[in-house]
Design an enzyme around this catalytic site. Structure first.
Site, PDB file in Angstrom:
ATOM      1  CD  GLN A  36      -2.578   1.199   2.673  1.00 58.24           C
ATOM      2  OE1 GLN A  36      -2.177   0.562   3.651  1.00 58.24           O
ATOM      3  NE2 GLN A  36      -3.683   1.902   2.689  1.00 58.24           N
ATOM      4  N   GLY A  37       0.803   2.016  -1.082  1.00 53.81           N
ATOM      5  CA  GLY A  37       1.609   3.241  -1.174  1.00 53.81           C
ATOM      6  C   GLY A  37       0.753   4.477  -0.940  1.00 53.81           C
ATOM      7  CE1 TYR A  38      -4.101   4.016  -0.839  1.00 52.76           C
ATOM      8  CE2 TYR A  38      -5.292   4.860   1.060  1.00 52.76           C
ATOM      9  CZ  TYR A  38      -5.297   4.233  -0.164  1.00 52.76           C
ATOM     10  OH  TYR A  38      -6.484   3.837  -0.713  1.00 52.76           O
ATOM     11  CB  SER A  39       2.084   6.812   4.724  1.00 51.14           C
ATOM     12  OG  SER A  39       0.920   6.305   5.323  1.00 51.14           O
ATOM     13  CD  GLU A  51     -11.388  -6.524   6.153  1.00 48.01           C
ATOM     14  OE1 GLU A  51     -11.998  -6.418   5.075  1.00 48.01           O
ATOM     15  OE2 GLU A  51     -11.393  -7.558   6.834  1.00 48.01           O
ATOM     16  CG  ASN A  57      -5.804   4.174  18.933  1.00 48.54           C
ATOM     17  OD1 ASN A  57      -5.882   3.654  17.822  1.00 48.54           O
ATOM     18  ND2 ASN A  57      -5.746   3.477  20.047  1.00 48.54           N
ATOM     19  CD  GLU A  58      -3.201   9.794  19.284  1.00 47.97           C
ATOM     20  OE1 GLU A  58      -3.015   9.222  18.177  1.00 47.97           O
ATOM     21  OE2 GLU A  58      -2.648   9.406  20.328  1.00 47.97           O
TER      22      GLU A  58
HETATM   23  C1  LIG Z   1       3.714  -0.472  11.470  1.00 48.08           C
HETATM   24  C2  LIG Z   1       3.126   0.483  10.481  1.00 48.08           C
HETATM   25  C3  LIG Z   1       2.791   0.026   9.234  1.00 48.08           C
HETATM   26  C4  LIG Z   1       2.269   0.915   8.282  1.00 48.08           C
HETATM   27  N1  LIG Z   1       2.019   0.445   7.023  1.00 48.08           N
HETATM   28  C5  LIG Z   1       1.636   1.321   6.054  1.00 48.08           C
HETATM   29  C6  LIG Z   1       1.497   0.882   4.705  1.00 48.08           C
HETATM   30  O1  LIG Z   1       1.677  -0.303   4.377  1.00 48.08           O
HETATM   31  N2  LIG Z   1       1.170   1.783   3.770  1.00 48.08           N
HETATM   32  C7  LIG Z   1       0.934   3.108   4.073  1.00 48.08           C
HETATM   33  O2  LIG Z   1       0.596   3.872   3.183  1.00 48.08           O
HETATM   34  N3  LIG Z   1       1.071   3.558   5.349  1.00 48.08           N
HETATM   35  C8  LIG Z   1       1.416   2.687   6.347  1.00 48.08           C
HETATM   36  N4  LIG Z   1       1.581   3.136   7.643  1.00 48.08           N
HETATM   37  C9  LIG Z   1       1.448   4.545   7.905  1.00 48.08           C
HETATM   38  C10 LIG Z   1       0.263   4.915   8.764  1.00 48.08           C
HETATM   39  O3  LIG Z   1      -0.921   4.895   8.041  1.00 48.08           O
HETATM   40  C11 LIG Z   1       0.587   6.311   9.343  1.00 48.08           C
HETATM   41  O4  LIG Z   1       1.660   6.130  10.242  1.00 48.08           O
HETATM   42  C12 LIG Z   1      -0.569   6.919  10.034  1.00 48.08           C
HETATM   43  O5  LIG Z   1      -1.554   7.284   9.128  1.00 48.08           O
HETATM   44  C13 LIG Z   1      -0.131   8.170  10.834  1.00 48.08           C
HETATM   45  O6  LIG Z   1       0.569   9.053  10.020  1.00 48.08           O
HETATM   46  P1  LIG Z   1       2.013   9.615  10.452  1.00 48.08           P
HETATM   47  O7  LIG Z   1       2.840   8.463  10.893  1.00 48.08           O
HETATM   48  O8  LIG Z   1       2.499  10.472   9.368  1.00 48.08           O
HETATM   49  O9  LIG Z   1       1.721  10.486  11.755  1.00 48.08           O
HETATM   50  P2  LIG Z   1       1.133  11.957  11.799  1.00 48.08           P
HETATM   51  O10 LIG Z   1      -0.087  12.034  10.949  1.00 48.08           O
HETATM   52  O11 LIG Z   1       2.226  12.915  11.534  1.00 48.08           O
HETATM   53  O12 LIG Z   1       0.696  12.032  13.307  1.00 48.08           O
HETATM   54  C14 LIG Z   1       1.641  12.249  14.369  1.00 48.08           C
HETATM   55  C15 LIG Z   1       0.862  12.307  15.678  1.00 48.08           C
HETATM   56  O13 LIG Z   1      -0.074  13.407  15.634  1.00 48.08           O
HETATM   57  C16 LIG Z   1      -1.403  12.913  15.866  1.00 48.08           C
HETATM   58  N5  LIG Z   1      -2.365  13.649  15.020  1.00 48.08           N
HETATM   59  C17 LIG Z   1      -2.253  13.848  13.678  1.00 48.08           C
HETATM   60  N6  LIG Z   1      -3.327  14.556  13.232  1.00 48.08           N
HETATM   61  C18 LIG Z   1      -4.117  14.774  14.318  1.00 48.08           C
HETATM   62  C19 LIG Z   1      -5.382  15.423  14.514  1.00 48.08           C
HETATM   63  N7  LIG Z   1      -6.038  15.974  13.486  1.00 48.08           N
HETATM   64  N8  LIG Z   1      -5.911  15.446  15.766  1.00 48.08           N
HETATM   65  C20 LIG Z   1      -5.252  14.879  16.811  1.00 48.08           C
HETATM   66  N9  LIG Z   1      -4.054  14.244  16.685  1.00 48.08           N
HETATM   67  C21 LIG Z   1      -3.500  14.198  15.455  1.00 48.08           C
HETATM   68  C22 LIG Z   1      -1.385  11.457  15.495  1.00 48.08           C
HETATM   69  O14 LIG Z   1      -2.377  10.731  16.183  1.00 48.08           O
HETATM   70  C23 LIG Z   1       0.027  11.048  15.936  1.00 48.08           C
HETATM   71  O15 LIG Z   1       0.040  10.759  17.297  1.00 48.08           O
HETATM   72  C24 LIG Z   1       2.059   2.270   8.617  1.00 48.08           C
HETATM   73  C25 LIG Z   1       2.390   2.722   9.900  1.00 48.08           C
HETATM   74  C26 LIG Z   1       2.912   1.851  10.823  1.00 48.08           C
HETATM   75  C27 LIG Z   1       3.274   2.370  12.195  1.00 48.08           C
END
Ligand SMILES: Cc1cc2nc3c(=O)[nH]c(=O)nc-3n(C[C@H](O)[C@H](O)[C@H](O)COP(=O)(O)OP(=O)(O)OC[C@H]3O[C@@H](n4cnc5c(N)ncnc54)[C@H](O)[C@@H]3O)c2cc1C
Length: 398
Positions: free
Chosen positions: A126-129, A244, A384-385
């Site tokens: 999955q290439g989202y992040s 899902e 979770n946030e």
């Molecule tokens: C083990 C693992 C596997 C993953 N696998 C994939 C994958 O296969 N493909 C893919 O595309 N992505 C993947 N991800 C990425 C995942 O979807 C992101 O980590 C997630 O969406 C959070 O984005 P971020 O890490 O950039 O954190 P950020 O969005 O930068 O958030 C940082 C912190 O700020 C908080 N925060 C952010 N916005 C808000 C808000 N509006 N209100 C309150 N709090 C907020 C968050 O809760 C977090 O605590 C994976 C992540 C992990 C840890």
């Protein structure tokens, strides 16, 4: 609301349980139950066994090769596979791109990719992040520029789970920079063997290497690899994230952790007696067992509503939060069964086939790593946030 299984569902459960006991290769089961890092082969072997039985795509309709099960049958199937020590079925094909292609794909895309997903001939990631786009996904910057019959893609994806095994990546790219960020995103399919695709592993806290950075430098893909319309990718991205629902509760993993906890607590000792007889330890185990039971009942309640035709909304966020908290609590207590032996863990012992020695013994060695690995469940699939924000907005009207 149906909170207990019907006689037919009980029979179905027995059938799955017997199948898993008879057909899951013991070496795979042992590695899974020892919380080892699994290789591609573990997943592919089990997926082929399921596919041969017609259960390769449990959530799919019969028209696309699925068994056409009810929501309850799917929940029972997942439960029994977890209970029997099977590896999880990789969700990226089955639960993500598969349903997307069924809804948005062309007939050619469906005919080519869907059967290959069932047999895990294509491993999807999955290439989202991106480094600057996680919770705020719409700010993604990877670009796709049209060049004749091709798109040329440049950018970086991150946290890409199991990209090292992947043949294909479904990917969100920016095809337009004007207007609202959501309106310039497209959904494309990238062959991971294309020139310009580079994968770099990210070493995680538990010393695993399950996630990766993926660099895309002038990667050319045919226009036929666009899913849906150009700039229409945001609708697809949201459909995929919301698709899902039941797995998000993590019930199977919770049950596996709970069973392991009891097992370890019986075998470990404190002052010469089994840890499970220690009153304070038991108290904590019982509290978690109650948490798990109420979580299971919440899921059953929602599954039964969904089966009656009512779509699940923000309740999915509640299940995600609770499921991840319980998994983390169970993981923590499980690690405590090892006491000081949890500390000096040997990363190599987590790999299958390890034959060396560890201070704690191979069995206890994986518990600290498991504890650390479980930090991820409150982050991925929407943190979770962010789930709490959804509840605040759509349930509490804040
Ligand atoms: C083990 C693992 C596997 C993953 N696998 C994939 C994958 O296969 N493909 C893919 O595309 N992505 C993947 N991800 C990425 C995942 O979807 C992101 O980590 C997630 O969406 C959070 O984005 P971020 O890490 O950039 O954190 P950020 O969005 O930068 O958030 C940082 C912190 O700020 C908080 N925060 C952010 N916005 C808000 C808000 N509006 N209100 C309150 N709090 C907020 C968050 O809760 C977090 O605590 C994976 C992540 C992990 C840890």
């Amino acid at each position: 609301m149906q909170l207990t299984e019907t006689p037919a569902e009980k029979l179905f459960r027995d059938e799955i349980r017997e199948f898993v006991a008879a057909r899951l290769p013991p070496d795979i089961r042992d590695d899974v139950l020892a919380f080892k890092h699994l290789g591609r082969d573990h997943y592919v072997r089990w997926q082929l066994i399921l596919a041969e039985r017609g259960w390769g795509a449990p959530g799919w309709p019969t028209a696309y090769g699925g068994p056409g099960w009810t929501v309850m049958q799917r929940a029972i199937f997942d439960d029994e596979c977890y209970r029997g020590g099977a590896p999880r079925q990789i969700p990226f094909g089955l639960s993500m791109i598969g349903p997307v292609l069924m809804k948005f794909g062309t007939p050619e895309q469906r005919a080519h990719y869907l059967p290959r997903i069932i047999r895990l001939q294509d491993w999807w990631c999955q290439g989202y992040s991106e480094p600057g786009a996680g919770s705020d996904l719409a700010s993604l910057k990877t670009t796709a520029r049209r060049d004749g019959d091709h798109y040329v893609i440049n950018g970086q994806k991150t946290w890409t789970t199991l990209a090292q095994f992947a043949d294909w990546m479904f990917c969100l790219v920016r095809t337009q920079s004007e207007g609202k960020p959501q309106e310039g995103i497209s959904f494309v399919l990238i062959d991971m063997r294309s020139p310009g695709v580079r994968i770099r592993p990210i070493r995680t806290l538990d010393l695993g290497a399950e996630i990766n950075e993926v660099f895309l430098d002038d990667v050319r893909i045919p226009v036929a690899n666009l899913v849906g319309t150009e700039n229409g990718g945001w609708t697809i991205a949201k459909f995929l994230l919301g698709h899902e629902r039941t797995n998000i509760a993590g019930i199977g993993m919770c049950r596996r952790l709970s069973a392991s906890l009891k097992d370890y607590a019986r075998q470990q000792t404190k002052h010469g007696r089994p840890l499970i007889e220690d009153v304070r330890f038991r108290d904590r185990m019982v509290k978690l067992e109650i948490d798990l039971l109420s979580h299971e009942w919440s899921l059953m309640r929602l599954v039964s509503l969904e089966q009656a035709g009512r779509p699940i909304g923000a309740e999915a966020s509640m299940l995600k939060i609770r499921g991840s908290e319980i998994q983390q609590d169970l993981g923590e207590l499980l690690m405590e069964t090892a006491g000081p032996y949890a500390l000096p863990f040997v990363a190599d012992a987590l790999n299958t086939g390890f034959e060396g020695a560890t201070a704690a013994g191979v069995r206890l060695n994986s518990l600290a790593s498991l504890y650390l690995d479980l930090r991820k469940v409150s982050i991925y699939g929407g943190t979770n946030e962010v789930q709490k924000n959804i509840i605040a907005k759509s349930v509490l009207g804040l």
